[in-house]
Each structure stands twice: as structure tokens, then as C-alpha cells.
Write an enzyme that holds these catalytic residues in place. Sequence first.
Site, PDB file in Angstrom:
ATOM      1  N   LYS A 181      12.070  -9.295   1.012  1.00 11.89           N
ATOM      2  CA  LYS A 181      12.018  -8.414   2.184  1.00 11.89           C
ATOM      3  C   LYS A 181      10.565  -7.958   2.374  1.00 11.89           C
ATOM      4  CE  LYS A 181      11.904  -4.340   3.203  1.00 11.89           C
ATOM      5  NZ  LYS A 181      10.944  -4.543   4.305  1.00 11.89           N
ATOM      6  N   GLU A 258       4.921  -1.882  -8.625  1.00 12.94           N
ATOM      7  CA  GLU A 258       3.451  -1.919  -8.480  1.00 12.94           C
ATOM      8  C   GLU A 258       3.114  -0.938  -7.377  1.00 12.94           C
ATOM      9  OE1 GLU A 258       1.221  -3.502 -10.098  1.00 12.94           O
ATOM     10  OE2 GLU A 258       2.155  -5.249 -11.019  1.00 12.94           O
ATOM     11  N   CYS A 291      -4.941  -1.782  -3.260  1.00 10.58           N
ATOM     12  CA  CYS A 291      -4.458  -0.756  -4.194  1.00 10.58           C
ATOM     13  C   CYS A 291      -5.431  -0.516  -5.339  1.00 10.58           C
ATOM     14  CB  CYS A 291      -3.106  -1.180  -4.747  1.00 10.58           C
ATOM     15  SG  CYS A 291      -3.141  -2.846  -5.405  1.00 10.58           S
ATOM     16  N   GLU A 390      -4.127   8.681  -2.265  1.00  5.23           N
ATOM     17  CA  GLU A 390      -4.569   7.353  -1.838  1.00  5.23           C
ATOM     18  C   GLU A 390      -4.779   7.356  -0.326  1.00  5.23           C
ATOM     19  OE1 GLU A 390      -1.627   4.185  -2.029  1.00  5.23           O
ATOM     20  OE2 GLU A 390      -3.102   2.977  -3.103  1.00  5.23           O
TER      21      GLU A 390
HETATM   22  P1  NAD Z   1       5.294   1.104   1.665  1.00  9.96           P
HETATM   23  O1  NAD Z   1       5.672   1.755   0.402  1.00  9.96           O
HETATM   24  O2  NAD Z   1       5.371   1.866   2.914  1.00  9.96           O
HETATM   25  O3  NAD Z   1       6.213  -0.199   1.897  1.00  9.96           O
HETATM   26  C1  NAD Z   1       6.304  -1.221   0.944  1.00  9.96           C
HETATM   27  C2  NAD Z   1       7.562  -2.026   1.212  1.00  9.96           C
HETATM   28  O4  NAD Z   1       8.703  -1.194   1.030  1.00  9.96           O
HETATM   29  C3  NAD Z   1       7.669  -2.578   2.626  1.00  9.96           C
HETATM   30  O5  NAD Z   1       8.281  -3.844   2.597  1.00  9.96           O
HETATM   31  C4  NAD Z   1       8.587  -1.570   3.280  1.00  9.96           C
HETATM   32  O6  NAD Z   1       9.232  -2.117   4.404  1.00  9.96           O
HETATM   33  C5  NAD Z   1       9.548  -1.303   2.150  1.00  9.96           C
HETATM   34  N1  NAD Z   1      10.371  -0.094   2.261  1.00  9.96           N
HETATM   35  C6  NAD Z   1      10.082   1.055   2.921  1.00  9.96           C
HETATM   36  N2  NAD Z   1      11.122   1.927   2.773  1.00  9.96           N
HETATM   37  C7  NAD Z   1      12.032   1.315   1.973  1.00  9.96           C
HETATM   38  C8  NAD Z   1      13.294   1.695   1.453  1.00  9.96           C
HETATM   39  N3  NAD Z   1      13.836   2.891   1.701  1.00  9.96           N
HETATM   40  N4  NAD Z   1      13.957   0.823   0.673  1.00  9.96           N
HETATM   41  C9  NAD Z   1      13.433  -0.380   0.380  1.00  9.96           C
HETATM   42  N5  NAD Z   1      12.251  -0.809   0.865  1.00  9.96           N
HETATM   43  C10 NAD Z   1      11.559   0.032   1.655  1.00  9.96           C
HETATM   44  O7  NAD Z   1       3.852   0.484   1.408  1.00  9.96           O
HETATM   45  P2  NAD Z   1       2.905  -0.235   2.450  1.00  9.96           P
HETATM   46  O8  NAD Z   1       2.415   0.801   3.389  1.00  9.96           O
HETATM   47  O9  NAD Z   1       3.586  -1.447   2.997  1.00  9.96           O
HETATM   48  O10 NAD Z   1       1.716  -0.742   1.499  1.00  9.96           O
HETATM   49  C11 NAD Z   1       0.685   0.074   1.088  1.00  9.96           C
HETATM   50  C12 NAD Z   1       0.972   0.638  -0.280  1.00  9.96           C
HETATM   51  O11 NAD Z   1       1.211  -0.432  -1.197  1.00  9.96           O
HETATM   52  C13 NAD Z   1      -0.193   1.403  -0.871  1.00  9.96           C
HETATM   53  O12 NAD Z   1       0.272   2.582  -1.470  1.00  9.96           O
HETATM   54  C14 NAD Z   1      -0.771   0.467  -1.923  1.00  9.96           C
HETATM   55  O13 NAD Z   1      -1.454   1.086  -2.960  1.00  9.96           O
HETATM   56  C15 NAD Z   1       0.459  -0.206  -2.400  1.00  9.96           C
HETATM   57  N6  NAD Z   1       0.111  -1.491  -3.034  1.00  9.96           N
HETATM   58  C16 NAD Z   1       0.174  -1.579  -4.391  1.00  9.96           C
HETATM   59  C17 NAD Z   1      -0.193  -2.751  -5.014  1.00  9.96           C
HETATM   60  C18 NAD Z   1      -0.111  -2.893  -6.510  1.00  9.96           C
HETATM   61  O14 NAD Z   1      -0.068  -4.023  -6.982  1.00  9.96           O
HETATM   62  N7  NAD Z   1      -0.086  -1.826  -7.277  1.00  9.96           N
HETATM   63  C19 NAD Z   1      -0.617  -3.836  -4.258  1.00  9.96           C
HETATM   64  C20 NAD Z   1      -0.683  -3.705  -2.884  1.00  9.96           C
HETATM   65  C21 NAD Z   1      -0.295  -2.526  -2.274  1.00  9.96           C
END
Ligand code: NAD
Length: 486
Positions: A181, A258, A291, A390
Site C-alpha cells: 500500500k 522505519e 528521513c 522533523e
Molecule cells: P506518513 O506516516 O504520513 O505515511 C506513510 C504511509 O502510511 C503512507 O502510505 C500513508 O498512506 C500510510 N498511512 C497513513 N495513515 C495510515 C493508517 N491509519 N493506517 C495505515 N497506513 C496509513 O508518512 P509520509 O508523509 O508518507 O512520509 C514521510 C515520513 O516518512 C517522514 O516522517 C519520514 O521521516 C518517514 N520516512 C522514514 C524512513 C525510514 O527509513 N526511517 C524513510 C523514509 C521516510
Amino acid sequence: MNPETRLFIDGELVPAASGKTYPNISPVTEEVVGETADAGPEDMDRAIAAARRAFDETDWSTNHAFRLQCLTQLRDALREVEDEFREQIMAETGATLFTCGEMGPQCENPIRFMDYTLETLPQFEWSRDIGETQYMVKSRRLVEKEAVGVVACITPWNVPLQINLAKCVPALAAGCTVILKPAPDTPWSATMLGRLVKEKTDIPAGVFNVVTSENPAEVGDQLVGDPRVDMVSFTGSTAVGKHIMARAAQTVKKVFLELGGKSANIILDDADLDGSLLSCLAVCYHAGQGCAIQTRLLIPRARQAEVEDKLKTFFGFIDYGDPMSESQLMGPLVNAKQRERVLGYIEKGKAEGARVLLGGGAPAHLEKGYYVEPTVLVDVTNDMTVAREEIFGPVLSVIAYEDEEDAIRIANDSDYGLSGAVWAASEERALAVARRIRTGTINVNGGNFYAPDAPFGGYKQSGVGREMGPEGFEEYLETKTIAIAV
Ligand code: NAD
């Protein structure tokens, strides 16, 4: 561009059951570049059922040679369409050409990284004999590794292909079946994988599924809560990660997270200032949407004036606006909401006492695109919001420290523990400090951890578990001990 706009469920490329689609918007032009199927609960239910059936009723989880053959087909197919993939990734993420090439994680490298899994899979020890025990009943024991089962892979938009592959490839190689997803902003980096699996591989129906939706909370909660799913592999924000962990607890799923970061770049007092400060330009890499980017710069207070002068010069080198330019680190932010969020953080920093050394707003010379100026905030203290949260934009928070102990204390004074960097005149000194920083990765004197054989992940609220490397493969395995009476 010929993007895949359909879902991939039970071996078929299909529209959403409702027939709904939603727009994919370019962060550069702010225009709609295409549509994608907008899945609802009925589609997600079919995907979960298919993945469960494929795990329980086919030999996917036990036929190691067949999996290797199928994943090799997928790797070859990806290589064939690399140029097309790059174009789509750039269109939906706003990533620059530079970050899609060998100096970045967007396209070329994640495809190359598949080789690591394909090379290690044939050598993996699926069963080991640990010999006999005399306790209670004399027994010979085998310790066997088995696939976890049905895995929900939930991914963000910043480096979509990298993260989709870093999760799905080891999960499939381990023998799991997958429901991917992706984030609503970057659907094509996932749907294209569905098309390749369908058209170019022998992967059986139901083993790999892709479900895109404009409303992630609805189908996301459904996916995480469903008892037919054995594991959630999630990359995204810490806030959503906490929600997922709590929801997955209802069915005691394995959870691999992550999450976010607020990494420190520690410049010790004897470090080469030019080399170390040049590394700060990484805060503009993919407009700061990474990240592991080091967004807190820790400098010796005695050298603050010198640091500020050099930062002004170096940040002057950053040019942005045309993602097709081969030298550009920085494109726009992914959407208007993210830009507002980043600009809001800059305002909050100013209100709490930070001084804007450079940037601080949306660039006046670009009429289109969700750009934010490369921004350097100085006089930041570690209790300010811009040091604790962040920002996920091209914003560097510069914090002065008194001595080495103070630098280590500030670096570790964070809810996060994802990454970091240390610079010193000697490797020995930098390494000693690096070992005291509570993070999952750390770079020393300009080193770089990003590689397929290096585990990546976070301490503290940056996550649970590791992606890539042997640890990233074993996340998708269960361990079974078999005892045979002798
Ligand atoms: P997000 O947490 O908003 O969304 C991540 C994913 O979760 C998306 O696919 C989103 O649609 C899904 N999602 C949202 N609500 C959900 C729910 N209730 N149930 C299940 N899935 C749900 O993050 P983002 O804005 O897409 O990405 C940015 C974030 O990702 C930043 O905080 C960044 O640090 C983090 N990130 C971490 C890493 C790592 O490896 N540590 C790598 C890349 C990005």
C-alpha cells in the site's frame, strides 16, 4: 509516459471496484499528470484474501528455487524499464535527475540493490542442526527459518521505489506474500511493479498485490487490523507508526517500523571546516525530504562566526528550479500541504528565537512548484521546536555546543535515533564519539552508510527493526525449533 493506473489484485490488473480514480499531481508544475485507481474496503479485502490464499495454498513459501527464478525475472524486467520508471518517479515525486542516478536512492540504485538479495538467497541457511540435548527428554534439535506469512508493506512518498523494493523484495524472497500500500502521492512507483509482476514474471496470482488509495486511513486501518495479515512492515512518520503499532497489537502482529529522524551532524573543534560544512548541503537533497538527513548541525561555539560565513558561501552554490538539470540536488516539496508545514516550522523557529541566516520562505522567482528556499536557522537551542521535530524540508538548524561532552549530550537529547555524522581531525576521535551516539546509522568523516548490505533503521522513536542487509531479510522470517526424541 505510460504509467500503470490499475490495482494489482490476485494476479489481475483491475480498476477499483467503485470505478473511482484520483489525480496524480506533479510537484513541479502543480498539474495533474494522470489518474490512479482509488481503492476502497472491497478491493483491500480481495487483496488480503488473495495474499492469504496464496500463502496457505501454494508452495511459494517453501519453493526457494522458484522464488529465486521469479525475483530474477522481476529484476531483469525492472532494468528494462528503468528509464520509464525514472520519468514516472520524477513526475510524481518532483525528484531531480541527479537523485535518480548513481548519486541517489530514487531509481537506479534500488534496482541495483536487488542483486544483493538474489545473491544471498541461494546461500541462506534455512535449517541448522544444533545437536542433542539431555534436558528432560534426550532430543536432537533443528532450528528452521520460515516465512512470516502475509505481509502488509506500507510505504511513504519521498523515495518510493527504494522503499517499495527494500520491503517487498526481501519479503517475497523470504517466502511471504505481500500487499503493498503506497502513499497516495506516489502510486505509480507501486502500480508499475504490479504490471511488471503480471507481465514479466511467473509469480503466482495472489503472491504480490498493490492497492492504491487516496484515503490511506480507511484501507490502511483495514489492512493493519485484519487478522489474516501476519506482519506490518511500515515506513513513514512516527505519528502514523505509533498508530499502526497500537492497532497491530490487537491481533499481535509482528511490526517492523522505519520512522522519522532528527539527526545530528557533529563537527568537533579540530575538524576540517570546509569539508564538514559542505556536507550540510545534504539538507537540500531532495528538498530535505529524507528521513536520515542530518538536520541539526552541532558546532563549537568558539567557531560560530567562521561557520556562519562558510555556510553563507556554500549554500550560495545551491541552484534549484529545473529538476532535469543533472547537477541539482533539490526539487520542490511533494505537495502544497508539505510546503505549508515546512514554512510553518520556519515561522515557529523565528518566534522561538532562532535567527534566519539564509532563505526562510518560498522562492519569489519560481511561480510554479512547491518549492521552499534552502534555509539555515542559527542561534537554535536544542529545546526549540525546530531542533526537536522533523521538518522534512530544506531547513538546517544550527546549534552551538561548549565542548565534546556537551555535543554528545545534545546529539542524544532527541526522541529520535535514526542517523548522524561526526567529523574530527582523527578517525580515532570521531569514531569514539560515533560509538556514543544512540542512532541506528552514523557516518564518520564523510562516510556514507547507504548500501544494500548495510542494515538501516532507528533507535528510540525512529523505529523497530532493520531494513536491508542480512537483518533486513530476517525481519520477514519466523524461527521454528524442532525437537526429535532420540
Ligand atoms: P506518513 O506516516 O504520513 O505515511 C506513510 C504511509 O502510511 C503512507 O502510505 C500513508 O498512506 C500510510 N498511512 C497513513 N495513515 C495510515 C493508517 N491509519 N493506517 C495505515 N497506513 C496509513 O508518512 P509520509 O508523509 O508518507 O512520509 C514521510 C515520513 O516518512 C517522514 O516522517 C519520514 O521521516 C518517514 N520516512 C522514514 C524512513 C525510514 O527509513 N526511517 C524513510 C523514509 C521516510
